[in-house]
Write an enzyme that holds these catalytic residues in place. Structure first.
Site, PDB file in Angstrom:
ATOM      1  N   TRP A  35      18.208 -34.054 -31.477  1.00 46.13           N
ATOM      2  CA  TRP A  35      18.418 -33.352 -31.226  1.00 46.13           C
ATOM      3  C   TRP A  35      16.867 -32.604 -31.713  1.00 46.13           C
ATOM      4  O   TRP A  35      16.211 -32.466 -32.891  1.00 46.13           O
ATOM      5  CB  TRP A  35      19.139 -32.007 -31.067  1.00 46.13           C
ATOM      6  CG  TRP A  35      20.281 -31.971 -30.038  1.00 46.13           C
ATOM      7  CD1 TRP A  35      19.901 -31.203 -29.208  1.00 46.13           C
ATOM      8  CD2 TRP A  35      20.925 -33.375 -29.693  1.00 46.13           C
ATOM      9  NE1 TRP A  35      21.567 -31.057 -28.667  1.00 46.13           N
ATOM     10  CE2 TRP A  35      21.698 -32.342 -28.463  1.00 46.13           C
ATOM     11  CE3 TRP A  35      21.479 -33.808 -30.498  1.00 46.13           C
ATOM     12  CZ2 TRP A  35      23.134 -33.168 -27.541  1.00 46.13           C
ATOM     13  CZ3 TRP A  35      22.905 -34.697 -29.267  1.00 46.13           C
ATOM     14  CH2 TRP A  35      23.364 -34.046 -28.336  1.00 46.13           C
ATOM     15  N   TRP A  37      15.118 -28.720 -32.213  1.00 44.48           N
ATOM     16  CA  TRP A  37      15.743 -28.305 -33.211  1.00 44.48           C
ATOM     17  C   TRP A  37      16.540 -28.371 -35.001  1.00 44.48           C
ATOM     18  O   TRP A  37      16.129 -27.878 -35.765  1.00 44.48           O
ATOM     19  CB  TRP A  37      15.796 -26.430 -32.944  1.00 44.48           C
ATOM     20  CG  TRP A  37      17.247 -25.638 -32.363  1.00 44.48           C
ATOM     21  CD1 TRP A  37      17.872 -26.683 -31.658  1.00 44.48           C
ATOM     22  CD2 TRP A  37      17.472 -24.856 -32.693  1.00 44.48           C
ATOM     23  NE1 TRP A  37      18.538 -25.309 -31.152  1.00 44.48           N
ATOM     24  CE2 TRP A  37      18.139 -24.354 -31.978  1.00 44.48           C
ATOM     25  CE3 TRP A  37      16.784 -23.634 -33.048  1.00 44.48           C
ATOM     26  CZ2 TRP A  37      19.302 -23.565 -31.744  1.00 44.48           C
ATOM     27  CZ3 TRP A  37      17.241 -22.283 -33.336  1.00 44.48           C
ATOM     28  CH2 TRP A  37      18.787 -22.369 -32.970  1.00 44.48           C
ATOM     29  N   ASP A 161      23.739 -21.920 -26.444  1.00 44.11           N
ATOM     30  CA  ASP A 161      24.280 -21.782 -25.151  1.00 44.11           C
ATOM     31  C   ASP A 161      24.913 -21.353 -24.099  1.00 44.11           C
ATOM     32  O   ASP A 161      25.005 -21.075 -22.566  1.00 44.11           O
ATOM     33  CB  ASP A 161      24.688 -23.285 -25.588  1.00 44.11           C
ATOM     34  CG  ASP A 161      24.703 -25.022 -25.149  1.00 44.11           C
ATOM     35  OD1 ASP A 161      23.071 -24.715 -26.696  1.00 44.11           O
ATOM     36  OD2 ASP A 161      24.720 -25.710 -25.689  1.00 44.11           O
ATOM     37  N   TYR A 341      31.435 -20.997 -29.837  1.00 44.81           N
ATOM     38  CA  TYR A 341      30.514 -21.716 -30.343  1.00 44.81           C
ATOM     39  C   TYR A 341      29.439 -20.374 -30.224  1.00 44.81           C
ATOM     40  O   TYR A 341      29.382 -19.916 -31.123  1.00 44.81           O
ATOM     41  CB  TYR A 341      30.069 -22.270 -28.434  1.00 44.81           C
ATOM     42  CG  TYR A 341      29.344 -23.127 -28.717  1.00 44.81           C
ATOM     43  CD1 TYR A 341      29.472 -24.012 -29.524  1.00 44.81           C
ATOM     44  CD2 TYR A 341      29.146 -23.671 -27.391  1.00 44.81           C
ATOM     45  CE1 TYR A 341      29.361 -25.228 -29.822  1.00 44.81           C
ATOM     46  CE2 TYR A 341      28.117 -24.868 -27.555  1.00 44.81           C
ATOM     47  CZ  TYR A 341      28.069 -25.441 -28.337  1.00 44.81           C
ATOM     48  OH  TYR A 341      27.341 -27.151 -28.750  1.00 44.81           O
ATOM     49  N   GLU A 384      29.134 -26.633 -38.599  1.00 42.08           N
ATOM     50  CA  GLU A 384      28.890 -26.320 -37.775  1.00 42.08           C
ATOM     51  C   GLU A 384      28.360 -25.259 -36.987  1.00 42.08           C
ATOM     52  O   GLU A 384      27.729 -24.997 -37.069  1.00 42.08           O
ATOM     53  CB  GLU A 384      28.958 -27.257 -36.047  1.00 42.08           C
ATOM     54  CG  GLU A 384      28.046 -27.549 -34.722  1.00 42.08           C
ATOM     55  CD  GLU A 384      28.283 -27.149 -33.579  1.00 42.08           C
ATOM     56  OE1 GLU A 384      29.519 -28.315 -33.142  1.00 42.08           O
ATOM     57  OE2 GLU A 384      27.690 -27.762 -32.528  1.00 42.08           O
TER      58      GLU A 384
HETATM   59  C1  2M8 Z   1      24.233 -27.952 -29.195  1.00 39.90           C
HETATM   60  O1  2M8 Z   1      23.648 -27.588 -27.845  1.00 39.90           O
HETATM   61  C2  2M8 Z   1      24.199 -29.020 -27.349  1.00 39.90           C
HETATM   62  C3  2M8 Z   1      23.523 -29.345 -25.967  1.00 39.90           C
HETATM   63  O2  2M8 Z   1      21.631 -29.440 -26.412  1.00 39.90           O
HETATM   64  C4  2M8 Z   1      25.781 -29.183 -26.474  1.00 39.90           C
HETATM   65  O3  2M8 Z   1      26.665 -28.422 -26.774  1.00 39.90           O
HETATM   66  O4  2M8 Z   1      26.166 -30.368 -26.249  1.00 39.90           O
HETATM   67  C5  2M8 Z   1      23.884 -26.085 -29.716  1.00 39.90           C
HETATM   68  O5  2M8 Z   1      24.810 -25.532 -30.750  1.00 39.90           O
HETATM   69  C6  2M8 Z   1      22.427 -26.448 -29.698  1.00 39.90           C
HETATM   70  O6  2M8 Z   1      21.891 -25.306 -30.078  1.00 39.90           O
HETATM   71  C7  2M8 Z   1      21.584 -27.485 -30.774  1.00 39.90           C
HETATM   72  O7  2M8 Z   1      20.765 -28.261 -30.818  1.00 39.90           O
HETATM   73  C8  2M8 Z   1      23.340 -29.379 -30.140  1.00 39.90           C
HETATM   74  C9  2M8 Z   1      22.958 -30.144 -31.552  1.00 39.90           C
HETATM   75  O8  2M8 Z   1      23.493 -30.032 -32.374  1.00 39.90           O
HETATM   76  O9  2M8 Z   1      24.563 -29.104 -30.075  1.00 39.90           O
END
Ligand code: 2M8
Length: 411
Positions: A35, A37, A161, A341, A384
């Site tokens: 991912w 960031w 999200d 979340y 997380e």
């Molecule tokens: C979360 O987002 C992903 C989609 O991009 C998901 O839920 O499947 C978010 O917390 C996002 O900010 C983060 O980059 C990603 C991976 O940790 O998970």
């Protein structure tokens, strides 16, 4: 003291455990890809003990940069059926299978922090990364501005999200033709901590639209019903542009136009001030309506180099309300949900960005944010995210970005 040393070791072990060779996954099972960031945070974490590995993380991310300059939010180096939506659903058009949207541009800022730790090798790596970062930032400037503020075109782009800021624009999407699909996230973590089916139908509908339009930005600009000027993107890009300019000047590179872009973004950031709620807020670019939300992204103003007395009052208020701040949504709002979340939980990574900004500006609340984050990790581990009311762990465990926050700032 012993506890702290153990946590340092655990944090390094998490980074190594999630290392897939040149890139790091956020956590095993739930998020098996690279991912955007998350990777930039991982790089900062690695830089605390292995700068070469930190640069490799960023370089792998930029190897997925699209011809138009965009850097995708997920890079699918190796297919894994444990995550949905995967590469076949996205149909990204870059050099490596990827998603078709981006994420908050924090890479330039993380690169600068790594460079400051690695003056010897850093210059060479920065010279390689600089034009790529410049192209990514220019892509935002070309396609994503609304009155100078930066827009998201999918709730996943801001990385937050299911934040209540998207509720109104999401309600306008009719996903009846989305078809059948099987979610994987709720097979890894409890569904009560994840977005709902209502949200997912709309997330997937937006992906299907992008794919149908071959991720053509002009067509998306014309057709996409979801376009929201967002504090996360605006503040992170403003900060990233400042860092890019500083790096470019230091290395004698071509920085033509960056200062002007910073001015546009500074003005754009001010257009996100919602006088009704006295906070930086998200604004629907189609309807002009405010989200009327104080979120943790509202507190990124200092990170972007902007002081705000009004935002200080808001930060004081939310920190007084919950013991383990900074909550992702206003704890006094009826939409606040401490475990769901981005609708309430505290995220160590957001705290890092907020905290860095506060520290740089000698803000009196800086230490409070850092201590809250340190306490969360000491008490509940490398989760997380965390429930801000009792500090309990939530979401995936052994999480890369929380480990990186510990090593680089909170610990
Ligand atoms: C979360 O987002 C992903 C989609 O991009 C998901 O839920 O499947 C978010 O917390 C996002 O900010 C983060 O980059 C990603 C991976 O940790 O998970």
């Amino acid at each position: 003291m012993t506890k702290t040393i153990d946590l340092d070791e655990q944090a390094r072990d998490i980074l190594k455990m999630n290392d897939r060779g040149g890139y790091t996954i956020p956590t095993k099972g739930l998020y098996p890809y690279q991912w955007n960031w998350d990777s930039a945070f991982a790089a900062l974490g690695f830089a605390q003990f292995n700068c070469a590995r930190a640069w490799a993380e960023l370089e792998t991310l930029f190897s997925a940069q699209w011809a138009d300059g965009m850097v995708p939010h997920i890079v699918f180096h190796k297919a894994d059926p444990g995550y949905y939506p995967g590469p076949d659903v996205w149909g990204g058009t870059g050099p490596i299978p990827s998603s078709g949207i981006t994420q908050p541009p924090i890479a330039a800022t993380m690169a600068r922090l790594i460079f400051e730790k690695d003056q010897s090798l850093g210059e060479e790596h920065m010279r390689t990364l600089f034009p790529k970062l410049r192209r990514w930032h220019s892509w935002f400037m070309q396609w994503r501005l609304d009155q100078g503020a930066v827009c998201v075109t999918h709730p996943w782009e801001a990385g937050r999200d299911n934040t209540p800021e998207w509720d109104a624009p999401m309600a306008r999407i009719d996903p009846t033709d989305v078809g059948e699909y099987v979610r994987r996230d709720t097979q890894h973590v409890d569904g009560s901590m994840r977005p709902t089916k209502y949200d997912y139908d709309r997330y997937i509908w937006l992906v299907q639209m992008g794919r149908r339009l071959h991720w053509d930005q002009q067509k998306l600009l014309d057709e996409n019903p979801f376009r929201v000027a967002d504090p996360t993107m605006t503040f992170t890009l403003l900060r990233a542009q400042r860092d890019l300019l500083a790096m470019g000047q230091m290395l004698g590179l071509d920085v033509d136009g960056i200062a002007e872009e910073i001015e546009i973004l500074e003005q754009g950031a001010q257009t996100l001030w919602n006088p009704e709620i006295e906070s930086f807020d998200a604004r629907d670019a189609h309807s002009g309506e405010w989200a009327n939300c104080v979120s943790n992204a509202s507190f990124l103003c200092w990170y972007a180099g902007l002081d705000s007395e009004g935002q200080t009052k808001q930060l004081q208020r939310v920190l007084d309300k919950v013991q383990y701040g900074v909550p992702s949504h206003d704890p006094e709002s009826d939409k606040f949900d401490g475990r769901r979340y981005w609708r309430g939980p505290t995220w160590a990574v957001m705290n890092l960005l907020i905290g860095l900004g506060l520290e740089e500006r000698n803000h009196p609340l800086a230490e409070r944010v850092r201590i809250a984050t340190k306490t969360l990790i000491e008490e509940s581990g490398f989760s997380e995210y965390f429930d801000p009311t009792d500090g309990s762990a939530a979401g995936g465990q052994g999480f890369t970005w929380t480990a990186a926050v510990w090593l680089s700032w909170a610990g």
